[in-house]
Design a protein around this motif. Structure first.
Motif, PDB file in Angstrom:
ATOM      1  N   ASN A 283       0.850  -1.046   0.136  1.00 59.69           N
ATOM      2  CA  ASN A 283       0.207   0.022  -0.193  1.00 59.69           C
ATOM      3  C   ASN A 283       0.900   1.291  -0.099  1.00 59.69           C
ATOM      4  N   TYR A 284       2.069   1.134  -0.264  1.00 62.88           N
ATOM      5  CA  TYR A 284       2.998   2.432  -0.284  1.00 62.88           C
ATOM      6  C   TYR A 284       3.320   2.850  -1.642  1.00 62.88           C
ATOM      7  N   ALA A 285       3.123   3.759  -2.223  1.00 66.89           N
ATOM      8  CA  ALA A 285       3.352   4.411  -3.330  1.00 66.89           C
ATOM      9  C   ALA A 285       5.007   4.885  -3.161  1.00 66.89           C
ATOM     10  N   SER A 286       5.512   5.189  -2.250  1.00 64.78           N
ATOM     11  CA  SER A 286       7.022   5.481  -1.808  1.00 64.78           C
ATOM     12  C   SER A 286       6.884   5.637  -0.485  1.00 64.78           C
ATOM     13  N   ALA A 287       8.093   5.544  -0.123  1.00 66.88           N
ATOM     14  CA  ALA A 287       8.536   6.067   1.639  1.00 66.88           C
ATOM     15  C   ALA A 287      10.355   5.849   1.416  1.00 66.88           C
TER      16      ALA A 287
ATOM     17  N   PHE B  38       6.712   1.237  14.669  1.00 71.33           N
ATOM     18  CA  PHE B  38       5.683   1.722  13.713  1.00 71.33           C
ATOM     19  C   PHE B  38       4.441   1.528  14.548  1.00 71.33           C
ATOM     20  N   VAL B  39       3.759   3.030  14.535  1.00 71.25           N
ATOM     21  CA  VAL B  39       2.620   2.790  15.371  1.00 71.25           C
ATOM     22  C   VAL B  39       1.260   3.429  14.382  1.00 71.25           C
ATOM     23  N   GLY B  40       0.158   2.833  14.411  1.00 68.75           N
ATOM     24  CA  GLY B  40      -0.805   3.471  13.597  1.00 68.75           C
ATOM     25  C   GLY B  40      -2.000   2.341  13.618  1.00 68.75           C
ATOM     26  N   ASN B  41      -3.169   2.737  12.929  1.00 73.80           N
ATOM     27  CA  ASN B  41      -4.304   2.082  13.093  1.00 73.80           C
ATOM     28  C   ASN B  41      -4.122   0.576  12.422  1.00 73.80           C
ATOM     29  N   ASN B  42      -5.001  -0.291  12.555  1.00 71.98           N
ATOM     30  CA  ASN B  42      -5.131  -1.548  11.647  1.00 71.98           C
ATOM     31  C   ASN B  42      -5.305  -1.182  10.129  1.00 71.98           C
ATOM     32  N   GLY B  43      -4.549  -1.751   9.400  1.00 72.21           N
ATOM     33  CA  GLY B  43      -4.740  -1.492   7.973  1.00 72.21           C
ATOM     34  C   GLY B  43      -4.005  -0.302   7.395  1.00 72.21           C
ATOM     35  N   ALA B  44      -3.117   0.260   8.123  1.00 72.68           N
ATOM     36  CA  ALA B  44      -2.334   1.707   7.950  1.00 72.68           C
ATOM     37  C   ALA B  44      -1.116   1.094   7.187  1.00 72.68           C
ATOM     38  N   GLY B  45      -0.642   0.097   7.341  1.00 73.81           N
ATOM     39  CA  GLY B  45       0.539  -0.546   6.383  1.00 73.81           C
ATOM     40  C   GLY B  45       1.656  -0.606   7.534  1.00 73.81           C
ATOM     41  N   LYS B  46       1.639  -0.832   8.619  1.00 73.82           N
ATOM     42  CA  LYS B  46       2.655  -1.046   9.662  1.00 73.82           C
ATOM     43  C   LYS B  46       3.475  -2.521   9.220  1.00 73.82           C
TER      44      LYS B  46
ATOM     45  N   VAL C 194       2.373   5.811  11.318  1.00 74.91           N
ATOM     46  CA  VAL C 194       1.823   5.248  10.054  1.00 74.91           C
ATOM     47  C   VAL C 194       0.472   5.518   9.737  1.00 74.91           C
ATOM     48  N   LYS C 195      -0.157   6.087   8.664  1.00 76.18           N
ATOM     49  CA  LYS C 195      -1.439   6.275   8.385  1.00 76.18           C
ATOM     50  C   LYS C 195      -1.619   6.085   7.004  1.00 76.18           C
ATOM     51  N   ASN C 196      -2.453   5.096   6.233  1.00 78.08           N
ATOM     52  CA  ASN C 196      -2.986   5.065   5.058  1.00 78.08           C
ATOM     53  C   ASN C 196      -1.741   4.954   3.946  1.00 78.08           C
ATOM     54  N   GLY C 197      -0.503   4.319   4.287  1.00 76.97           N
ATOM     55  CA  GLY C 197       0.517   3.987   3.465  1.00 76.97           C
ATOM     56  C   GLY C 197       1.469   5.432   3.652  1.00 76.97           C
ATOM     57  N   VAL C 198       1.395   6.050   4.498  1.00 75.16           N
ATOM     58  CA  VAL C 198       2.328   7.163   4.886  1.00 75.16           C
ATOM     59  C   VAL C 198       3.039   7.227   6.038  1.00 75.16           C
ATOM     60  N   VAL C 199       4.277   7.473   5.938  1.00 76.06           N
ATOM     61  CA  VAL C 199       5.086   7.161   7.216  1.00 76.06           C
ATOM     62  C   VAL C 199       5.722   8.344   7.671  1.00 76.06           C
TER      63      VAL C 199
ATOM     64  N   PHE D 245      12.317  -4.137  15.294  1.00 77.35           N
ATOM     65  CA  PHE D 245      11.220  -3.410  14.875  1.00 77.35           C
ATOM     66  C   PHE D 245      10.091  -3.797  15.344  1.00 77.35           C
ATOM     67  N   ILE D 246       9.142  -2.984  15.764  1.00 73.02           N
ATOM     68  CA  ILE D 246       7.966  -3.238  16.475  1.00 73.02           C
ATOM     69  C   ILE D 246       6.879  -2.404  15.633  1.00 73.02           C
ATOM     70  N   THR D 247       5.626  -3.359  15.663  1.00 75.80           N
ATOM     71  CA  THR D 247       4.279  -2.625  15.438  1.00 75.80           C
ATOM     72  C   THR D 247       3.362  -2.806  16.240  1.00 75.80           C
ATOM     73  N   ASP D 248       2.474  -1.726  16.702  1.00 71.84           N
ATOM     74  CA  ASP D 248       1.529  -1.759  17.569  1.00 71.84           C
ATOM     75  C   ASP D 248       0.503  -0.549  17.294  1.00 71.84           C
ATOM     76  N   THR D 249      -0.850  -0.740  17.543  1.00 73.23           N
ATOM     77  CA  THR D 249      -1.662   0.261  17.482  1.00 73.23           C
ATOM     78  C   THR D 249      -2.050   1.262  18.289  1.00 73.23           C
ATOM     79  N   ASN D 250      -1.245   1.113  19.363  1.00 71.43           N
ATOM     80  CA  ASN D 250      -1.344   1.935  20.655  1.00 71.43           C
ATOM     81  C   ASN D 250       0.007   2.610  20.767  1.00 71.43           C
ATOM     82  N   LYS D 251      -0.001   4.069  20.392  1.00 67.23           N
ATOM     83  CA  LYS D 251       1.169   4.747  20.495  1.00 67.23           C
ATOM     84  C   LYS D 251       1.475   4.877  21.952  1.00 67.23           C
ATOM     85  N   ASP D 252       0.596   5.132  22.995  1.00 72.43           N
ATOM     86  CA  ASP D 252       0.837   5.227  24.272  1.00 72.43           C
ATOM     87  C   ASP D 252       1.492   4.331  25.032  1.00 72.43           C
ATOM     88  N   ARG D 253       0.939   2.827  24.622  1.00 69.47           N
ATOM     89  CA  ARG D 253       1.349   1.711  25.237  1.00 69.47           C
ATOM     90  C   ARG D 253       2.819   1.500  24.700  1.00 69.47           C
ATOM     91  N   VAL D 254       3.143   1.492  23.729  1.00 68.30           N
ATOM     92  CA  VAL D 254       4.574   1.559  23.403  1.00 68.30           C
ATOM     93  C   VAL D 254       5.581   2.253  23.865  1.00 68.30           C
TER      94      VAL D 254
END
Length: 367
Positions: free
Chosen positions: A13-17, A28-36, A359-364, A334-343
């Motif tokens: 889902n990344y055009a570029s990064a 990497f933190v963000g909602n489910n489906g964001a691309g983490k 991470v949000k909608n394929g943008v980091v 490298f870690i992914t999680d949906t909860n920034k405060d928890r991390v």
């Protein structure tokens, strides 16, 4: 060894990064489906020439695009290594190290060892024995290039023998001499793989026990058991004894392709009697043992990719796990999680700095 940076073009889902990383913990933190998870998979691609989740390379190309490119710079034994992987639709995958393309992808395996821990790993417990054999083969292949070659040879011989069995069923005629040749080839290759797997488990099981005890405070009794028909009989005798069954089923029913790795808790099958938390702790210990094994036999620290591992673990086990990987001889993480405060809270509690990416909608974006 550590990954200094990574560049993505049209990957999932990344055009570029274009990201640069810390030597220690990157989150990497963000909602489910964001691309983490896709970012972890891109790192996995650079290390092992393939996706962790999907074996079909063309399905990694972003929708409505014609190619993808993943490129990264590693610091390996104080030397810069540029790795790139590219694929155009309907063409062969290109994989390069320092701008030179590999003759065969197997030559890359083991140069940049990596361990991924993901919710997808539950397949190791819930699915058939093929998943567990693949786990064993993946670990050994990263430390022993000859093992991967031998696996390829064995599967080729197995395919040839199964083809002969199908031919026999169709023609009702058995070429005994050809069967004998194929059996000898299968036995020669299979015995080598069996011995390597057996030795691997001798080295691996104590590492697994050590990690499981640390994570759980020795709360449960668990075990790994390597089951192989070759533990009981010589391979040539197994083939000879099963020829009638093989002819009836038109496939080879004995051999190392039937090996199994049994997971138990309190001497009962983990699949049926382990809670979700116990199963997750078991899988994490399994993967951390993989990490320790690779470090021991490679002589340097692999990358560790932790995808959504805080889910289904209680706070005590989360704390123990993060304490372990941050302080106990681990390298870049490298870690992914949906909860920034928890991390942030987890790493603040154990006094470890973490480099954060939103991470949000394929943008980091670097936080």
């Amino acid at each position: 060894m550590w990954l200094k940076n990574i560049t993505l073009l049209n990957f999932k889902n990344y055009a570029s990064a274009n990201l640069s990383f810390a030597k220690t913990v990157n989150a990497f933190v963000g909602n489910n489906g964001a691309g983490k998870t896709n970012l972890l998979d891109a790192i996995h691609y650079l290390c092992l020439c393939k996706s962790y989740f999907n074996p079909i390379d063309s399905q990694q190309i972003k929708v409505d695009e014609d190619f993808f490119l993943v490129q990264g710079d590693f610091d390996r034994t104080e030397k810069n290594e540029k790795i790139s992987c590219g694929l155009k639709r309907n063409q062969k995958k290109s994989f390069k190290r320092n701008k030179k393309e590999y003759d065969k992808l197997a030559d890359h395996i083991g140069l940049f060892p990596v361990v991924m821990i993901s919710p997808y790993d539950i397949n190791l417990i819930m699915d058939g024995s093929e998943e567990r054999r693949r786990f064993i083969d993946n670990v050994i292949s990263q430390t022993d290039p000859k093992y991967l070659d031998e696996l390829i040879i064995y599967n080729k011989h197995l395919l040839n023998r199964n083809s002969l069995l199908k031919q026999v069923a169709a023609t009702r005629k058995l070429d005994v001499t050809l069967l004998q040749i194929l059996d000898e080839q299968l036995v020669s290759s299979g015995n080598l793989i069996f011995e390597k797997r057996k030795q691997f488990l001798v080295d691996f099981i104590p590492l697994f026990n050590q990690h499981y005890t640390f994570i759980t405070h020795d709360a449960e009794q668990v075990s790994l058991v390597y089951q192989s028909q070759l533990n009981e009989q010589r391979f040539e005798d197994l083939l000879a004894g099963s020829i009638e069954k093989d002819r009836l089923l038109e496939r080879t029913t004995t051999g190392i392709h039937k090996d199994e790795l049994l997971f138990t808790i309190a001497e009962m099958p983990l699949k049926k009697f382990g809670s979700q938390g116990q199963q997750k702790s078991f899988l994490i210990a399994l993967k951390l043992a993989q990490y320790s094994y690779l470090q021991k036999f490679k002589g340097f620290k692999p990358l560790l990719l932790l995808d959504d591992i805080f889910d289904k673990l209680d706070n005590q086990r989360i704390h123990k796990l993060m304490e372990m990987v941050s302080h106990h001889d681990f390298g870049q993480i490298f870690i992914t999680d949906t909860n920034k405060d928890r991390v942030l809270a987890v790493f603040k509690e154990i006094a470890v700095e973490v480099d954060l990416f939103n991470v949000k909608n394929g943008v980091v974006e670097h936080a």
